[in-house]
Scaffold this motif. Structure first.
Motif, PDB file in Angstrom:
ATOM      1  N   ARG A   4       0.838  -1.214   0.000  1.00  0.00           N
ATOM      2  CA  ARG A   4       0.000   0.000   0.000  1.00  0.00           C
ATOM      3  C   ARG A   4       0.867   1.256   0.000  1.00  0.00           C
ATOM      4  O   ARG A   4       0.623   2.200  -0.728  1.00  0.00           O
ATOM      5  N   ARG A   5       1.914   1.237   0.826  1.00  0.00           N
ATOM      6  CA  ARG A   5       2.793   2.399   0.902  1.00  0.00           C
ATOM      7  C   ARG A   5       3.540   2.596  -0.426  1.00  0.00           C
ATOM      8  O   ARG A   5       3.690   3.700  -0.938  1.00  0.00           O
ATOM      9  N   PHE A   6       3.999   1.479  -0.981  1.00  0.00           N
ATOM     10  CA  PHE A   6       4.799   1.522  -2.199  1.00  0.00           C
ATOM     11  C   PHE A   6       3.985   2.076  -3.380  1.00  0.00           C
ATOM     12  O   PHE A   6       4.523   2.755  -4.248  1.00  0.00           O
ATOM     13  N   GLY A   7       2.680   1.768  -3.375  1.00  0.00           N
ATOM     14  CA  GLY A   7       1.861   2.127  -4.541  1.00  0.00           C
ATOM     15  C   GLY A   7       0.818   3.181  -4.256  1.00  0.00           C
ATOM     16  O   GLY A   7      -0.221   3.212  -4.923  1.00  0.00           O
ATOM     17  N   ASP A   8       1.083   4.070  -3.278  1.00  0.00           N
ATOM     18  CA  ASP A   8       0.043   5.056  -2.945  1.00  0.00           C
ATOM     19  C   ASP A   8       0.119   6.315  -3.798  1.00  0.00           C
ATOM     20  O   ASP A   8      -0.635   7.265  -3.598  1.00  0.00           O
ATOM     21  N   GLY A   9       1.083   6.338  -4.741  1.00  0.00           N
ATOM     22  CA  GLY A   9       1.153   7.469  -5.663  1.00  0.00           C
ATOM     23  C   GLY A   9       1.911   8.655  -5.110  1.00  0.00           C
ATOM     24  O   GLY A   9       2.070   9.660  -5.797  1.00  0.00           O
ATOM     25  N   ARG A  10       2.351   8.574  -3.846  1.00  0.00           N
ATOM     26  CA  ARG A  10       3.016   9.735  -3.243  1.00  0.00           C
ATOM     27  C   ARG A  10       4.455   9.447  -2.829  1.00  0.00           C
ATOM     28  O   ARG A  10       5.300  10.319  -2.869  1.00  0.00           O
ATOM     29  N   HIS A  11       4.711   8.216  -2.393  1.00  0.00           N
ATOM     30  CA  HIS A  11       6.006   7.955  -1.753  1.00  0.00           C
ATOM     31  C   HIS A  11       7.104   7.469  -2.693  1.00  0.00           C
ATOM     32  O   HIS A  11       8.279   7.579  -2.362  1.00  0.00           O
ATOM     33  N   PHE A  12       6.723   6.904  -3.838  1.00  0.00           N
ATOM     34  CA  PHE A  12       7.753   6.318  -4.716  1.00  0.00           C
ATOM     35  C   PHE A  12       7.547   6.677  -6.176  1.00  0.00           C
ATOM     36  O   PHE A  12       6.417   6.754  -6.653  1.00  0.00           O
ATOM     37  N   SER A  13       8.679   6.856  -6.866  1.00  0.00           N
ATOM     38  CA  SER A  13       8.630   6.930  -8.334  1.00  0.00           C
ATOM     39  C   SER A  13       9.305   5.663  -8.853  1.00  0.00           C
ATOM     40  O   SER A  13       9.883   4.894  -8.087  1.00  0.00           O
ATOM     41  N   THR A  25      12.038   4.433  -6.293  1.00  0.00           N
ATOM     42  CA  THR A  25      12.912   5.387  -5.609  1.00  0.00           C
ATOM     43  C   THR A  25      12.040   6.276  -4.726  1.00  0.00           C
ATOM     44  O   THR A  25      11.037   6.829  -5.209  1.00  0.00           O
ATOM     45  N   ALA A  26      12.418   6.374  -3.443  1.00  0.00           N
ATOM     46  CA  ALA A  26      11.611   7.173  -2.509  1.00  0.00           C
ATOM     47  C   ALA A  26      11.622   8.640  -2.946  1.00  0.00           C
ATOM     48  O   ALA A  26      12.671   9.193  -3.282  1.00  0.00           O
ATOM     49  N   ARG A  27      10.436   9.254  -2.938  1.00  0.00           N
ATOM     50  CA  ARG A  27      10.335  10.656  -3.353  1.00  0.00           C
ATOM     51  C   ARG A  27      10.381  11.580  -2.153  1.00  0.00           C
ATOM     52  O   ARG A  27      10.592  12.778  -2.293  1.00  0.00           O
ATOM     53  N   THR A  28      10.112  11.010  -0.996  1.00  0.00           N
ATOM     54  CA  THR A  28       9.983  11.826   0.205  1.00  0.00           C
ATOM     55  C   THR A  28      10.424  10.970   1.400  1.00  0.00           C
ATOM     56  O   THR A  28      10.233   9.762   1.369  1.00  0.00           O
ATOM     57  N   PRO A  29      11.044  11.569   2.430  1.00  0.00           N
ATOM     58  CA  PRO A  29      11.468  10.738   3.567  1.00  0.00           C
ATOM     59  C   PRO A  29      10.265  10.278   4.388  1.00  0.00           C
ATOM     60  O   PRO A  29       9.277  11.005   4.486  1.00  0.00           O
ATOM     61  N   PHE A  30      10.358   9.091   4.962  1.00  0.00           N
ATOM     62  CA  PHE A  30       9.301   8.628   5.873  1.00  0.00           C
ATOM     63  C   PHE A  30       9.843   7.525   6.779  1.00  0.00           C
ATOM     64  O   PHE A  30      10.856   6.885   6.463  1.00  0.00           O
ATOM     65  N   ASP A  31       9.158   7.323   7.907  1.00  0.00           N
ATOM     66  CA  ASP A  31       9.560   6.275   8.851  1.00  0.00           C
ATOM     67  C   ASP A  31       8.919   4.966   8.452  1.00  0.00           C
ATOM     68  O   ASP A  31       7.763   4.934   8.030  1.00  0.00           O
ATOM     69  N   GLU A  53      14.959   7.513   3.311  1.00  0.00           N
ATOM     70  CA  GLU A  53      15.242   8.894   2.900  1.00  0.00           C
ATOM     71  C   GLU A  53      14.853   9.096   1.432  1.00  0.00           C
ATOM     72  O   GLU A  53      14.859   8.143   0.658  1.00  0.00           O
ATOM     73  N   ALA A  54      14.557  10.353   1.079  1.00  0.00           N
ATOM     74  CA  ALA A  54      14.263  10.662  -0.334  1.00  0.00           C
ATOM     75  C   ALA A  54      15.465  10.220  -1.163  1.00  0.00           C
ATOM     76  O   ALA A  54      16.609  10.452  -0.767  1.00  0.00           O
TER      77      ALA A  54
END
Ligand code: HEM
Length: 430
Positions: free
Chosen positions: A64-73, A313-319, A326-327
Motif C-alpha cells: 500500500r505504501r509503495f503504490g500510494d502514488g506519493r512515496h515512490f517513483s 525510488t523514494a520521493r519523500t522521507p518517511f519512517d 530517505e528521499a
C-alpha cells in the motif's frame, strides 16, 4: 546465508551481514527476500545489490505504501538493461503525477471490459487454430500460446494480422521478457530485436496517423495514435505523442499480452497436477471469469513465478518499521514474498483455489502484477486482460481431451522468469 543481521542499519531496519547480496539474490532467486524476511523475523531489510544500497520490503502494508502514488517513483527503479527490454524510456512507467495520470488513462481506456471481451474472443479463436494446426502432436503451452496471443493482440489493437510475420514478432516479443534479467549475448540479441520491433511499431503508428491504415475509431492503436500529451507548465500540451513514445506504448500493450503465455503455462500445469479442478473450472468458466474459475486463476497468479520484485525510488522521507527511508533511497517491494506471506495466506505453498472463497479482496494482498492504486500509481493496468485470457484458456483446457507426455515439470526458481523445465508439452488428440 548467515541469519544474524550485522546491526540495525539506520534505525530499526536490519542490515544483512554480507557487503553485497547480488550473489545471494542469484543463488536464491525468487526466494531471496522470503528466506531473509523469515530468518530475521522482519518486514524489511537493508543490503546492497550490484553495489547499490537497497531496502527490501514486503507485505500488504508495504504494498500500500509503495503504490500510494506519493512515496515512490519508478525512476532508476530497475537496472537500465532491464528497463530497455521492458517498459523503456518515455513510457508510462517513467512518468509521475499529472503526466503519469494522463498517460495511464490511455491504458485504462483501451483495457476496459468491453475491449477485453474482444481480446478474449479473438484469443479463443487463435488458440483453437494453433491446436488444430498441431493435429494431435505435442505442443509447448507457453510457446504455442505466445503465437496465438501475438495474433490476438495484433487483431485486437486494430493491426492487420496477415501483413505481419506473427511467428517472428512473437519470438521477438517473448525475447524481451525472457532476456530482460540476463546479461551477455542473449540480452544483446534481444535488444537488437527490440530495436527492429520498435521500428515496425513506429511505422504502424505513422500509417494510422496518415490514414494509410484505416482502423476503427475505438481500436487501441487508433486511441494510442490520437492520444495527446499532457499539458506542461507554460504549455497547453495537446500534441500527439512523439511517434517513438507512441511506438514504445504500442509495445507496452503487445509485449505483456504475449507475456500472459507464461501464466498460461502455469495454468495448464495446475490443471494437470490438480485434475479435480477441471470440473469446477469448466462449469464456471463458460460463464466468464467469475466464481471458481476466478479462484483458480487467482491462485495460479499468486503462486506462479513471474516478476519477483518491483523497484522504486523514494520521493519523500518517511519512517518505516522503526527505520527511516530517505528521499532518493532505492526500495524493492517483494511481490513473491507478499504473495506467499503466511500472515495473509495460510499454508502459502499449498495450491488451493478454495482459499479465495474467504479472501478479503484487499488488492494489496494479491500482487503478482504490482500493488497499490491503479490510477494514482503504477499498478499494472493489464490485470483484467490477464484474468480474462487465463480464464478463457483454463476453461478451454479443462474442457479438452489432453494427453500429457512424460516430461520434467520442475521449476528452477533461480531463473527469471521461471518456467517448467520441459515447457509444459501437451497434445490435443483430434
Ligand atoms: C503476465 C501478466 C502480467 C504481469 C505479471 C504484469 C506485471 C506488471 C508489473 C509487476 C508491473 C509494474 C508495477 C509497478 O511498477 O508497480 C506492471 C506494469 C504495467 N503493465 Fe503489466 N503485467 C502483466 C500483464 C499486462 C498486460 C496484459 C498489460 C497490457 C495489455 C500490461 C501493461 C502494463 C503497463 C502499461 C504497466 C505500466 C503501468 C504504469 O507504470 O502505470 N501488463 N505489470
Amino acid at each position: 546465508m548467515d541469519a544474524a543481521p550485522s546491526g540495525s542499519g539506520a534505525g530499526g531496519i536490519p542490515r544483512l551481514p554480507e557487503l553485497d547480496s547480488t550473489a545471494g539474490f542469484l543463488a536464491d532467486g525468487y526466494e531471496f527476500g522470503r528466506r531473509r524476511f523469515t530468518q530475521l523475523g522482519t518486514d524489511a531489510f537493508r543490503t546492497r545489490l550490484m553495489g547499490r544500497p537497497v531496502t527490501v520490503i514486503f507485505g500488504a502494508a508495504a504494498s500500500r505504501r509503495f503504490g500510494d502514488g506519493r512515496h515512490f517513483s519508478r525512476e532508476r527503479a530497475l537496472p537500465s538493461t532491464v528497463q530497455h527490454l521492458l517498459q523503456d524510456v518515455g513510457s508510462v512507467q517513467t512518468l509521475q503525477d499529472g503526466a503519469h495520470h494522463h498517460r495511464k488513462s490511455l491504458f485504462i481506456e483501451v483495457l476496459q471490459p468491453a475491449q477485453l471481451a474482444r481480446l478474449k474472443d479473438r484469443f479463443a479463436e487463435e488458440w483453437w487454430e494453433v491446436r488444430a494446426r498441431a493435429d494431435g502432436s505435442p505442443i509447448s503451452v507457453p510457446d504455442a500460446s505466445a503465437v496465438a496471443l501475438t495474433r490476438a493482440a495484433l487483431a485486437w489493437c486494430g493491426l492487420p494480422v496477415h501483413h505481419v510475420d506473427t511467428a517472428r514478432l512473437s519470438r521477438y516479443l517473448v525475447s524481451m521478457f525472457e532476456n530482460a534479467a540476463r546479461v551477455g549475448p542473449a540480452h544483446w540479441q534481444a535488444r537488437a530485436r527490440r530495436r527492429r520491433t520498435e521500428r515496425w511499431a513506429r511505422e504502424a503508428i505513422e500509417l494510422v496517423r496518415s490514414g494509410g491504415l484505416r482502423v476503427a475509431e475505438d481500436a487501441p492503436v487508433a486511441v494510442l495514435a490520437g492520444h495527446a500529451d499532457a499539458p506542461q507548465p507554460g504549455d497547453a500540451g495537446g500534441r500527439p505523442l512523439p511517434v517513438d513514445v507512441a511506438a514504445v506504448e504500442l509495445l507496452n500493450l503487445l509485449r505483456p499480452i504475449v507475456a500472459v503465455s507464461r501464466f498460461l503455462a502455469f495454468t495448464a500445469l495446475a490443471l494437470i497436477e490438480h485434475p479435480e479442478w477441471r470440473v469446477p473450472v469448466r462449469e464456471d468458466g463458460h460463464g466468464g471469469d467469475r466464481g471458481r474459475v476466478r479462484w483458480f486463476v487467482d491462485e495460479v497468479r499468486r503462486t506462479a513465478p513471474f516478476f519477483p520484485v518491483v523497484g522504486g525510488t523514494a520521493r519523500t522521507p518517511f519512517d518505516w518499521h522503526g527505520g527511516r527511508i530517505e528521499a532518493g533511497d532505492w526500495v524493492m517491494l517483494d511481490l513473491w514474498a507478499t504473495n506467499h506471506d503466511p500472515r495473509i495466506w495460510e499454508d502459502p505453498d499449498r495450491f488451493d483455489p478454495d482459499r479465495f472463497a474467504g479472501w478479503s479482496g484487499d488488492p494489496d494482498t494479491l500482487i503478482p502484477q504490482g500493488g497499490g492504486f491503479l490510477e494514482e500509481d503504477h499498478r499494472c493496468p493489464g490485470e483484467g486482460a490477464t484474468i480474462a485470457l487465463m480464464s478463457e484458456f483454463a476453461t478451454s483446457f479443462a474442457t479438452a481431451q489432453v494427453e500429457v507426455p512424460e516430461q520434467d515439470f520442475s521449476v528452477d526458481l533461480r531463473r527469471f522468469p521461471a518456467i517448467p523445465a520441459d515447457r509444459v508439452r501437451v497434445a490435443f488428440p483430434s
